[in-house]
Design a protein around this motif. Structure first.
Motif, PDB file in Angstrom:
ATOM      1  N   TYR A  16     -36.412  13.253 -10.824  1.00 45.88           N
ATOM      2  CA  TYR A  16     -36.556  13.918 -12.131  1.00 45.88           C
ATOM      3  C   TYR A  16     -35.692  14.935 -11.563  1.00 45.88           C
ATOM      4  O   TYR A  16     -35.185  15.657 -11.831  1.00 45.88           O
ATOM      5  CB  TYR A  16     -37.704  13.755 -12.438  1.00 45.88           C
ATOM      6  N   GLY A  17     -35.688  16.015 -10.543  1.00 43.22           N
ATOM      7  CA  GLY A  17     -35.595  16.269  -9.618  1.00 43.22           C
ATOM      8  C   GLY A  17     -33.975  16.512  -9.457  1.00 43.22           C
ATOM      9  O   GLY A  17     -33.163  16.995  -9.877  1.00 43.22           O
ATOM     10  N   ALA A  20     -32.135  15.989 -13.057  1.00 46.43           N
ATOM     11  CA  ALA A  20     -31.812  17.481 -13.843  1.00 46.43           C
ATOM     12  C   ALA A  20     -30.760  18.235 -13.234  1.00 46.43           C
ATOM     13  O   ALA A  20     -29.677  18.553 -13.649  1.00 46.43           O
ATOM     14  CB  ALA A  20     -33.245  18.196 -13.193  1.00 46.43           C
ATOM     15  N   LYS A  21     -30.840  17.852 -11.754  1.00 46.97           N
ATOM     16  CA  LYS A  21     -29.356  18.961 -11.157  1.00 46.97           C
ATOM     17  C   LYS A  21     -28.008  17.770 -11.435  1.00 46.97           C
ATOM     18  O   LYS A  21     -26.957  18.799 -11.992  1.00 46.97           O
ATOM     19  CB  LYS A  21     -29.850  18.512  -9.580  1.00 46.97           C
ATOM     20  N   GLU A  24     -26.746  19.138 -14.742  1.00 48.45           N
ATOM     21  CA  GLU A  24     -27.095  20.875 -14.973  1.00 48.45           C
ATOM     22  C   GLU A  24     -25.816  21.616 -14.835  1.00 48.45           C
ATOM     23  O   GLU A  24     -26.223  22.247 -16.653  1.00 48.45           O
ATOM     24  CB  GLU A  24     -27.785  21.536 -13.292  1.00 48.45           C
ATOM     25  N   HIS A  31     -30.304  17.634 -18.748  1.00 43.30           N
ATOM     26  CA  HIS A  31     -30.644  18.878 -17.869  1.00 43.30           C
ATOM     27  C   HIS A  31     -32.610  18.916 -18.208  1.00 43.30           C
ATOM     28  O   HIS A  31     -32.663  19.254 -16.903  1.00 43.30           O
ATOM     29  CB  HIS A  31     -29.691  19.739 -17.350  1.00 43.30           C
ATOM     30  N   MET A  32     -32.467  20.075 -18.928  1.00 40.27           N
ATOM     31  CA  MET A  32     -33.385  20.457 -19.145  1.00 40.27           C
ATOM     32  C   MET A  32     -34.404  19.290 -20.036  1.00 40.27           C
ATOM     33  O   MET A  32     -35.964  19.600 -19.311  1.00 40.27           O
ATOM     34  CB  MET A  32     -33.786  21.089 -20.367  1.00 40.27           C
ATOM     35  N   GLU A  35     -35.842  18.546 -15.919  1.00 38.76           N
ATOM     36  CA  GLU A  35     -35.682  19.359 -15.868  1.00 38.76           C
ATOM     37  C   GLU A  35     -37.565  19.636 -15.703  1.00 38.76           C
ATOM     38  O   GLU A  35     -38.233  20.132 -15.105  1.00 38.76           O
ATOM     39  CB  GLU A  35     -35.353  21.400 -15.563  1.00 38.76           C
ATOM     40  N   HIS A  38     -39.268  17.237 -14.197  1.00 33.71           N
ATOM     41  CA  HIS A  38     -39.536  17.247 -12.698  1.00 33.71           C
ATOM     42  C   HIS A  38     -41.170  18.840 -12.624  1.00 33.71           C
ATOM     43  O   HIS A  38     -42.162  18.371 -11.984  1.00 33.71           O
ATOM     44  CB  HIS A  38     -38.133  18.453 -12.212  1.00 33.71           C
ATOM     45  N   LEU A  39     -40.897  19.205 -13.598  1.00 31.51           N
ATOM     46  CA  LEU A  39     -42.119  20.108 -13.437  1.00 31.51           C
ATOM     47  C   LEU A  39     -43.531  19.961 -13.668  1.00 31.51           C
ATOM     48  O   LEU A  39     -44.822  19.754 -13.125  1.00 31.51           O
ATOM     49  CB  LEU A  39     -41.779  21.441 -14.342  1.00 31.51           C
TER      50      LEU A  39
END
Length: 71
Positions: A16-17, A20-21, A24, A31-32, A35, A38-39
Motif C-alpha cells: 500500500y505504500g 500510495a506513492k 501521489e 493516493h489518499m 495512504e 498503508h498507515l
C-alpha cells in the motif's frame, strides 16, 4: 525465523505504500485511499512487533539479510 503475521503485515504495508506513492501526483483520491491503508498496516505492524517483543524479548528475532549478489 520471522513470525508469519509479521511477514504478512510487512507485505501489506509495503504494497500500500508503493501504491500510495504511485498515485501521489496522478490521482489524489487513490493516493489518499492507499495512504490510509498503508498507515493502517504500519500501525498494525508496530503493535504486533511490540507484542512479540514483549513475549519473546528483543533479541529473539532474527531477520536474515538479503543475499549478497555483488562480487
Amino acid at each position: 525465523m520471522m513470525d508469519q503475521t509479521l511477514k504478512d503485515l510487512l507485505d501489506m504495508a509495503s504494497l500500500y505504500g508503493l501504491l500510495a506513492k504511485r498515485y501521489e501526483y496522478v490521482d489524489p483520491q487513490k493516493h489518499m485511499h492507499f495512504e490510509l491503508l498503508h498507515l493502517k498496516y504500519v500501525d498494525q505492524l508496530e503493535r504486533h512487533f511490540k507484542m512479540l517483543e514483549k513475549h519473546h524479548g528483543p533479541s529473539s528475532f532474527s531477520f536474515s539479510s538479503p543475499p549478497n549478489t555483488m562480487y
